[in-house]
Design an enzyme around this catalytic site. Structure first.
Site, mmCIF file in Angstrom:
data_model
loop_
_atom_site.group_PDB
_atom_site.id
_atom_site.type_symbol
_atom_site.label_atom_id
_atom_site.label_comp_id
_atom_site.label_asym_id
_atom_site.label_seq_id
_atom_site.Cartn_x
_atom_site.Cartn_y
_atom_site.Cartn_z
ATOM 1 N N ASP A 81 -23.998 12.707 20.001
ATOM 2 C CA ASP A 81 -22.936 11.874 19.408
ATOM 3 C C ASP A 81 -21.519 11.932 19.786
ATOM 4 O O ASP A 81 -21.009 13.122 20.191
ATOM 5 C CB ASP A 81 -22.957 11.934 17.790
ATOM 6 C CG ASP A 81 -22.255 10.983 17.027
ATOM 7 O OD1 ASP A 81 -22.366 9.741 17.776
ATOM 8 O OD2 ASP A 81 -21.830 11.279 15.979
ATOM 9 N N HIS A 82 -21.173 10.968 20.353
ATOM 10 C CA HIS A 82 -19.499 10.834 21.033
ATOM 11 C C HIS A 82 -19.388 11.812 21.900
ATOM 12 O O HIS A 82 -18.504 12.584 21.703
ATOM 13 C CB HIS A 82 -18.761 11.137 19.560
ATOM 14 C CG HIS A 82 -18.545 9.741 18.894
ATOM 15 N ND1 HIS A 82 -17.949 8.499 19.211
ATOM 16 C CD2 HIS A 82 -19.102 9.441 17.627
ATOM 17 C CE1 HIS A 82 -18.150 7.602 18.059
ATOM 18 N NE2 HIS A 82 -18.774 8.222 17.297
ATOM 19 N N HIS A 179 -14.939 5.171 11.066
ATOM 20 C CA HIS A 179 -15.518 6.557 10.722
ATOM 21 C C HIS A 179 -15.082 6.778 9.442
ATOM 22 O O HIS A 179 -13.707 6.775 9.286
ATOM 23 C CB HIS A 179 -15.450 7.505 11.829
ATOM 24 C CG HIS A 179 -16.092 7.173 13.055
ATOM 25 N ND1 HIS A 179 -15.720 6.890 14.318
ATOM 26 C CD2 HIS A 179 -17.484 7.161 13.173
ATOM 27 C CE1 HIS A 179 -16.481 6.664 15.134
ATOM 28 N NE2 HIS A 179 -17.696 7.066 14.614
HETATM 29 P P1 13P Z 1 -19.829 7.462 9.278
HETATM 30 O O1 13P Z 1 -18.390 8.131 9.120
HETATM 31 O O2 13P Z 1 -19.591 6.137 8.778
HETATM 32 O O3 13P Z 1 -20.839 8.067 8.694
HETATM 33 O O4 13P Z 1 -19.972 7.246 10.845
HETATM 34 C C1 13P Z 1 -20.845 8.419 11.582
HETATM 35 C C2 13P Z 1 -20.704 7.860 12.989
HETATM 36 O O5 13P Z 1 -20.572 6.765 13.572
HETATM 37 C C3 13P Z 1 -21.342 8.835 13.775
HETATM 38 O O6 13P Z 1 -20.987 8.522 15.204
HETATM 39 O O1 G3H Z 2 -18.518 9.927 14.452
HETATM 40 C C1 G3H Z 2 -18.237 11.065 14.311
HETATM 41 C C2 G3H Z 2 -19.064 11.803 13.525
HETATM 42 O O2 G3H Z 2 -19.194 11.695 12.078
HETATM 43 C C3 G3H Z 2 -19.228 13.289 13.881
HETATM 44 O O3 G3H Z 2 -18.245 14.039 13.219
HETATM 45 O O4 G3H Z 2 -17.120 15.431 15.221
HETATM 46 O O5 G3H Z 2 -16.668 15.886 13.046
HETATM 47 O O6 G3H Z 2 -19.038 16.325 13.871
HETATM 48 P P1 G3H Z 2 -17.774 15.537 13.848
HETATM 49 ZN ZN ZN Z 3 -19.544 7.235 15.537
#
Ligand code: 13P
Ligand code: G3H
Ligand code: ZN
Length: 318
Positions: A81-82, A179
């Site tokens: 993720d990201h 987010h």
């Molecule tokens: P939320 O902060 O709404 O849970 O979004 C999570 C997200 O987009 C993770 O990539």
């Molecule tokens: O979009 C971001 C996710 O909620 C992940 O959050 O980078 O704090 O693990 P984090």
């Molecule tokens: Zn995200």
């Protein structure tokens, strides 16, 4: 069983959305598998850069591999993720991930294309798919001018060009969400007209909705009741998922809601049991509550009850 994210998209597009849930620890992992099996849903496990650093990237991988053995019925994908370019490359080379997200959305269009394309080329060599992001995620305030509003949302023409230039497999689009636990200040919500417009430009192309936590008010209230301070927290209406699915949204990212469940359970437990130092007690409650939360979410996403369909589709193709 770990499958590729692309396989999910083919099966789910316009029928249901796959829940993409972030995990950081053992309890979240167990709760996630149980909740998905209880609701017979396929799912995506998301690992952020922060999660990989929390203990060590190898630790989460080992936990997930163990869960795969413990719950052999489960069908899921593992997704970064990201990611930045370096982390994407590390995940691609590791051979563990089904897909990666390259998030270069803060860059100018050309630079975003350049970075994304490099990651796509490297990932595709290994059969790994890539989610990219275009647009600026963030709550769009109600009182800002229309032009300014549009500047935050993904531009449908640009989205088409971006996908053609990069060859990415799915696209995270800015459609009004943000987010965290504070998504909207008033009555704002998803921009369905924008999602529809993007789909017109990218028919059959998988779209990803980030910032999809609904921030359940009962959890916010429970946290505040037991000493927390989350005034005015607000999320996406979970009944909107069903409206987004026919418009091409096939992956829905949820992280914040899981944090809320964890915080509510632990705050309540330790306030009510001040003598307790056995963290396994609230840990067990959390796993049960998180599993219920996941099963409920999957109902809203339309992924509940789809496991058999996915299994059949996979065996028909492979
Ligand atoms: P939320 O902060 O709404 O849970 O979004 C999570 C997200 O987009 C993770 O990539
Ligand atoms: O979009 C971001 C996710 O909620 C992940 O959050 O980078 O704090 O693990 P984090
Ligand atoms: Zn995200």
């Amino acid at each position: 069983m770990i499958i590729t994210t692309k396989q999910f998209f083919k099966i789910a597009y316009s029928k249901f959305a796959v829940g993409a849930y972030n995990i950081n620890n053992l309890e979240q992992c167990i709760g996630l598998f149980r909740g998905n099996l209880d609701s017979q849903a396929p799912f995506i496990i998301q690992i952020s850069k922060g999660a990989r650093d929390y203990t060590d990237k190898s630790m989460l991988e080992a936990i997930i591999r163990a869960a795969d053995k413990l719950f052999p019925e489960a069908i899921f994908a593992v997704h970064l993720d990201h990611g930045d370019e370096e982390t994407c490359c590390d995940c691609i080379d590791s051979g563990f991930y089904s897909s990666v997200m390259i998030d270069a959305s803060a860059e100018e269009f050309e630079k975003n294309v350049e970075i994304t394309k490099r990651v796509v080329d490297r990932a595709h060599e290994k059969g790994i798919s890539v989610e990219a992001e275009l647009g600026e995620l963030g709550g769009v305030e109600e009182n800002i001018a229309i032009d300014e509003k549009n500047a935050h949302l993904t531009d449908p023409n640009q989205a088409k060009e971006f996908v053609e230039l990069t060859g990415c497999d799915s696209l995270a689009v800015a459609i009004g969400t943000s987010h965290g636990a504070y998504k909207f200040t008033g009555s704002q919500g998803l921009h369905f007209d924008r999602i529809a417009e993007i789909q017109k430009h990218l028919p059959e192309f998988p779209l990803v909705m980030h910032g999809s936590s609904s921030v359940p008010q009962e959890e916010v209230n429970r946290i505040n009741k037991y000493g927390g301070k989350l005034e005015g927290a607000k999320g996406v209406d979970e009944n909107d998922f069903a409206k987004a699915v026919p418009l091409g949204v096939v992956k829905v990212n949820i992280d914040t809601d899981g944090r809320l469940v964890w915080t509510a359970v632990h705050r309540k437990h330790f306030i009510e049991n001040p003598e307790n130092i056995d963290f396994r007690k609230p840990g067990k409650i959390f796993m049960e509550e998180y599993a219920k939360f996941i099963a409920h979410k999957n109902e809203k996403l339309g992924s509940a009850g789809r496991l058999e369909q996915v299994r059949k589709a996979l065996s028909a193709v492979y």
